[in-house]
Design a protein around this motif. Structure first.
Motif, PDB file in Angstrom:
ATOM      1  N   GLU A  57       3.927   0.391  13.013  1.00  0.00           N
ATOM      2  CA  GLU A  57       4.456   1.134  14.163  1.00  0.00           C
ATOM      3  C   GLU A  57       3.462   1.178  15.318  1.00  0.00           C
ATOM      4  OE1 GLU A  57       5.517   4.876  12.475  1.00  0.00           O
ATOM      5  OE2 GLU A  57       7.309   4.078  11.477  1.00  0.00           O
ATOM      6  N   SER A  58       2.171   1.060  15.029  1.00  0.00           N
ATOM      7  CA  SER A  58       1.158   1.095  16.087  1.00  0.00           C
ATOM      8  C   SER A  58       1.075  -0.217  16.854  1.00  0.00           C
ATOM      9  CB  SER A  58      -0.215   1.432  15.496  1.00  0.00           C
ATOM     10  OG  SER A  58      -0.748   0.331  14.780  1.00  0.00           O
ATOM     11  N   GLY A  59       1.727  -1.269  16.345  1.00  0.00           N
ATOM     12  CA  GLY A  59       1.739  -2.530  17.072  1.00  0.00           C
ATOM     13  C   GLY A  59       1.355  -3.759  16.281  1.00  0.00           C
ATOM     14  N   ALA A  60       1.094  -3.636  14.990  1.00  0.00           N
ATOM     15  CA  ALA A  60       0.820  -4.820  14.169  1.00  0.00           C
ATOM     16  C   ALA A  60       2.131  -5.535  13.862  1.00  0.00           C
ATOM     17  CB  ALA A  60       0.121  -4.421  12.872  1.00  0.00           C
ATOM     18  N   ASP A  61       2.088  -6.851  13.914  1.00  0.00           N
ATOM     19  CA  ASP A  61       3.265  -7.648  13.572  1.00  0.00           C
ATOM     20  C   ASP A  61       3.271  -8.043  12.105  1.00  0.00           C
ATOM     21  OD1 ASP A  61       4.576  -8.113  16.268  1.00  0.00           O
ATOM     22  OD2 ASP A  61       2.529  -8.762  16.676  1.00  0.00           O
ATOM     23  N   ALA A  62       2.104  -8.066  11.482  1.00  0.00           N
ATOM     24  CA  ALA A  62       2.007  -8.411  10.065  1.00  0.00           C
ATOM     25  C   ALA A  62       0.751  -7.788   9.496  1.00  0.00           C
ATOM     26  CB  ALA A  62       1.983  -9.922   9.862  1.00  0.00           C
ATOM     27  N   ILE A  63       0.787  -7.502   8.192  1.00  0.00           N
ATOM     28  CA  ILE A  63      -0.347  -6.942   7.459  1.00  0.00           C
ATOM     29  C   ILE A  63      -0.645  -7.859   6.285  1.00  0.00           C
ATOM     30  CG2 ILE A  63      -1.155  -5.037   6.012  1.00  0.00           C
ATOM     31  CD1 ILE A  63       0.695  -3.187   7.634  1.00  0.00           C
ATOM     32  N   THR A  64      -1.908  -8.253   6.128  1.00  0.00           N
ATOM     33  CA  THR A  64      -2.323  -8.965   4.932  1.00  0.00           C
ATOM     34  C   THR A  64      -3.079  -8.001   4.015  1.00  0.00           C
ATOM     35  OG1 THR A  64      -4.335  -9.739   6.053  1.00  0.00           O
ATOM     36  CG2 THR A  64      -2.427 -11.212   6.057  1.00  0.00           C
ATOM     37  N   LEU A  65      -3.110  -8.331   2.738  1.00  0.00           N
ATOM     38  CA  LEU A  65      -3.746  -7.463   1.746  1.00  0.00           C
ATOM     39  C   LEU A  65      -4.974  -8.166   1.160  1.00  0.00           C
ATOM     40  CD1 LEU A  65      -0.481  -5.987   0.166  1.00  0.00           C
ATOM     41  CD2 LEU A  65      -2.020  -4.915   1.816  1.00  0.00           C
ATOM     42  N   GLY A  66      -5.084  -8.277  -0.162  1.00  0.00           N
ATOM     43  CA  GLY A  66      -6.269  -8.886  -0.759  1.00  0.00           C
ATOM     44  C   GLY A  66      -6.348  -8.564  -2.230  1.00  0.00           C
ATOM     45  N   ASP A  67      -7.570  -8.528  -2.776  1.00  0.00           N
ATOM     46  CA  ASP A  67      -7.719  -8.287  -4.211  1.00  0.00           C
ATOM     47  C   ASP A  67      -7.337  -6.858  -4.599  1.00  0.00           C
ATOM     48  OD1 ASP A  67     -10.135  -7.924  -2.636  1.00  0.00           O
ATOM     49  OD2 ASP A  67     -11.148  -7.353  -4.497  1.00  0.00           O
ATOM     50  N   HIS A  68      -7.300  -5.933  -3.628  1.00  0.00           N
ATOM     51  CA  HIS A  68      -6.855  -4.564  -3.897  1.00  0.00           C
ATOM     52  C   HIS A  68      -5.386  -4.358  -3.501  1.00  0.00           C
ATOM     53  CE1 HIS A  68     -10.802  -3.117  -5.019  1.00  0.00           C
ATOM     54  NE2 HIS A  68     -11.328  -3.572  -3.890  1.00  0.00           N
ATOM     55  N   ALA A  69      -4.629  -5.435  -3.442  1.00  0.00           N
ATOM     56  CA  ALA A  69      -3.264  -5.389  -2.906  1.00  0.00           C
ATOM     57  C   ALA A  69      -2.414  -4.284  -3.524  1.00  0.00           C
ATOM     58  CB  ALA A  69      -2.581  -6.739  -3.112  1.00  0.00           C
ATOM     59  N   PHE A  70      -2.523  -4.105  -4.833  1.00  0.00           N
ATOM     60  CA  PHE A  70      -1.622  -3.187  -5.516  1.00  0.00           C
ATOM     61  C   PHE A  70      -2.345  -2.006  -6.164  1.00  0.00           C
ATOM     62  CE2 PHE A  70       0.400  -7.420  -5.532  1.00  0.00           C
ATOM     63  CZ  PHE A  70       1.459  -7.113  -4.682  1.00  0.00           C
ATOM     64  N   ASP A  71      -3.501  -1.641  -5.616  1.00  0.00           N
ATOM     65  CA  ASP A  71      -4.198  -0.459  -6.125  1.00  0.00           C
ATOM     66  C   ASP A  71      -3.386   0.808  -5.885  1.00  0.00           C
ATOM     67  OD1 ASP A  71      -6.204  -2.193  -6.781  1.00  0.00           O
ATOM     68  OD2 ASP A  71      -7.785  -1.152  -5.687  1.00  0.00           O
ATOM     69  N   GLN A  72      -2.616   0.836  -4.796  1.00  0.00           N
ATOM     70  CA  GLN A  72      -1.698   1.955  -4.549  1.00  0.00           C
ATOM     71  C   GLN A  72      -0.327   1.559  -5.102  1.00  0.00           C
ATOM     72  OE1 GLN A  72      -2.970   4.846  -3.295  1.00  0.00           O
ATOM     73  NE2 GLN A  72      -4.904   3.703  -3.377  1.00  0.00           N
ATOM     74  N   ARG A  73       0.138   2.289  -6.086  1.00  0.00           N
ATOM     75  CA  ARG A  73       1.287   1.833  -6.880  1.00  0.00           C
ATOM     76  C   ARG A  73       2.560   1.674  -6.061  1.00  0.00           C
ATOM     77  NH1 ARG A  73       0.560   1.801 -12.275  1.00  0.00           N
ATOM     78  NH2 ARG A  73       2.793   1.942 -12.633  1.00  0.00           N
ATOM     79  N   ASP A  74       2.745   2.497  -5.030  1.00  0.00           N
ATOM     80  CA  ASP A  74       4.010   2.377  -4.293  1.00  0.00           C
ATOM     81  C   ASP A  74       4.093   1.090  -3.480  1.00  0.00           C
ATOM     82  OD1 ASP A  74       2.263   3.062  -2.229  1.00  0.00           O
ATOM     83  OD2 ASP A  74       3.602   4.539  -1.335  1.00  0.00           O
ATOM     84  N   MET A  75       2.968   0.390  -3.304  1.00  0.00           N
ATOM     85  CA  MET A  75       3.020  -0.894  -2.609  1.00  0.00           C
ATOM     86  C   MET A  75       3.809  -1.927  -3.403  1.00  0.00           C
ATOM     87  SD  MET A  75       2.496  -2.728  -0.016  1.00  0.00           S
ATOM     88  CE  MET A  75       1.629  -1.506   0.962  1.00  0.00           C
ATOM     89  N   MET A  76       3.861  -1.783  -4.707  1.00  0.00           N
ATOM     90  CA  MET A  76       4.600  -2.744  -5.522  1.00  0.00           C
ATOM     91  C   MET A  76       6.085  -2.737  -5.183  1.00  0.00           C
ATOM     92  SD  MET A  76       2.675  -2.440  -9.212  1.00  0.00           S
ATOM     93  CE  MET A  76       3.336  -4.001  -9.778  1.00  0.00           C
ATOM     94  N   GLN A  77       6.623  -1.578  -4.831  1.00  0.00           N
ATOM     95  CA  GLN A  77       8.019  -1.505  -4.418  1.00  0.00           C
ATOM     96  C   GLN A  77       8.168  -1.783  -2.922  1.00  0.00           C
ATOM     97  OE1 GLN A  77       6.624   1.208  -6.407  1.00  0.00           O
ATOM     98  NE2 GLN A  77       7.309  -0.077  -8.117  1.00  0.00           N
ATOM     99  N   PHE A  78       7.275  -1.233  -2.116  1.00  0.00           N
ATOM    100  CA  PHE A  78       7.401  -1.352  -0.668  1.00  0.00           C
ATOM    101  C   PHE A  78       7.321  -2.799  -0.208  1.00  0.00           C
ATOM    102  CE2 PHE A  78       5.486  -1.289   3.623  1.00  0.00           C
ATOM    103  CZ  PHE A  78       6.480  -0.598   4.293  1.00  0.00           C
TER     104      PHE A  78
END
Length: 271
Positions: A57-78
């Motif tokens: 919402e602040s203006g990013a068009d895309a977000i990349t993650l990394g080796d900690h991609a799924f440390d926050q469990r709700d990211m797996m669904q989102f």
């Protein structure tokens, strides 16, 4: 195409600086696309859905993650519902999400891909070179896409540089993340690919790679652990890479580091 890539967003300090500063930075640099690595945005470990939404919402068009991609469990669904969040190409095959997306931005098609390195990483991932090769073959510059950006999330500078040369002429931008320290080697490779070994972090540099310095110093000096690492909370510097590309060929025309705010000397193109 005028593209800004911002390095690892680190904790609350990095999130605050990004969401507060990105709208003005987009306008100042007349950006067509912004890609942000945010795998450390949630207290240094992963990214949750609410934080991802705020960054977009602040203006990013895309977000990349990394080796900690799924440390926050709700990211797996989102990540299954939000195509603008991209996980590593060579992560576990059963992991959700996708490691490359072609996004329609500002009337152009931009390929955004991310891959994890193998050297000195905490676990072994699939071959990053063959993973990137398949993606770039499927989306050639000047044809399927107007630009292509590859985020190389690695420990070893040698592996990042090797990926830059491997992608030269086939990607518009190859930029490294993960080590949280901006390097001074922004350049355009002979084939027309903009390259930077590490974009640095968006975080508080009065720290140890973004962590409040007391506990890392204790561990280095004594070899003993007393507390958890906590992200440093001071004023953050936004660090990244600005690249301008030719829409017809996808090749880079200009590449320059960007630094705004915090403790590091400012850098970036003139408005």
């Amino acid at each position: 195409m005028r593209i800004l890539f911002l390095g690892d967003v680190m904790g609350r300090a990095g999130r605050t600086a990004l969401t507060a500063g990105l709208p003005a930075l987009r306008a100042e640099l007349r950006l067509d696309a912004v890609v942000v690595n945010a795998e450390n945005a949630s207290s240094g470990r992963g990214l949750n859905a609410a934080q991802a939404k705020a960054i977009l919402e602040s203006g990013a068009d895309a977000i990349t993650l990394g080796d900690h991609a799924f440390d926050q469990r709700d990211m797996m669904q989102f990540i299954e519902t939000e195509p603008r969040v991209i996980c590593p190409l060579n992560y576990a095959k059963a992991a959700p999400g996708r490691g490359a997306r072609v996004l329609e931005i500002a009337g152009r098609r931009l390929l955004v891909a991310q891959v994890l390195g193998q050297v000195f990483m905490s676990r072994t991932y699939d071959d990053p070179f063959s993973a990137v090769d398949a993606v770039l073959r499927a989306a050639p510059l000047g044809g399927a896409v107007q630009a292509a950006l590859v985020d190389v999330h690695c420990e070893a500078t040698s592996e990042k540089m090797a990926m830059g040369h491997f992608c030269d002429g086939r990607a518009s931008v190859v930029v490294g993340t993960h080590t949280h320290v901006p390097t001074a080697d922004a350049m355009i490779l002979p084939g027309g690919t903009a390259y930077l070994t590490d974009a640095g972090m968006c975080g508080d540099y009065h720290s140890v790679i973004g962590m409040e310095k007391t506990e890392p110093l204790r561990r280095f000096v004594t070899g003993m652990t007393k507390a958890r690492f906590e992200p440093a909370g001071g004023e953050a510097t936004l660090c990244g890479l600005f690249v301008e590309t030719d829409d017809a060929t996808g090749k880079a025309l200009h590449a320059e580091p960007v630094r705004r705010g915090g403790r590091l000397a400012p850098a970036g193109p003139a408005a």
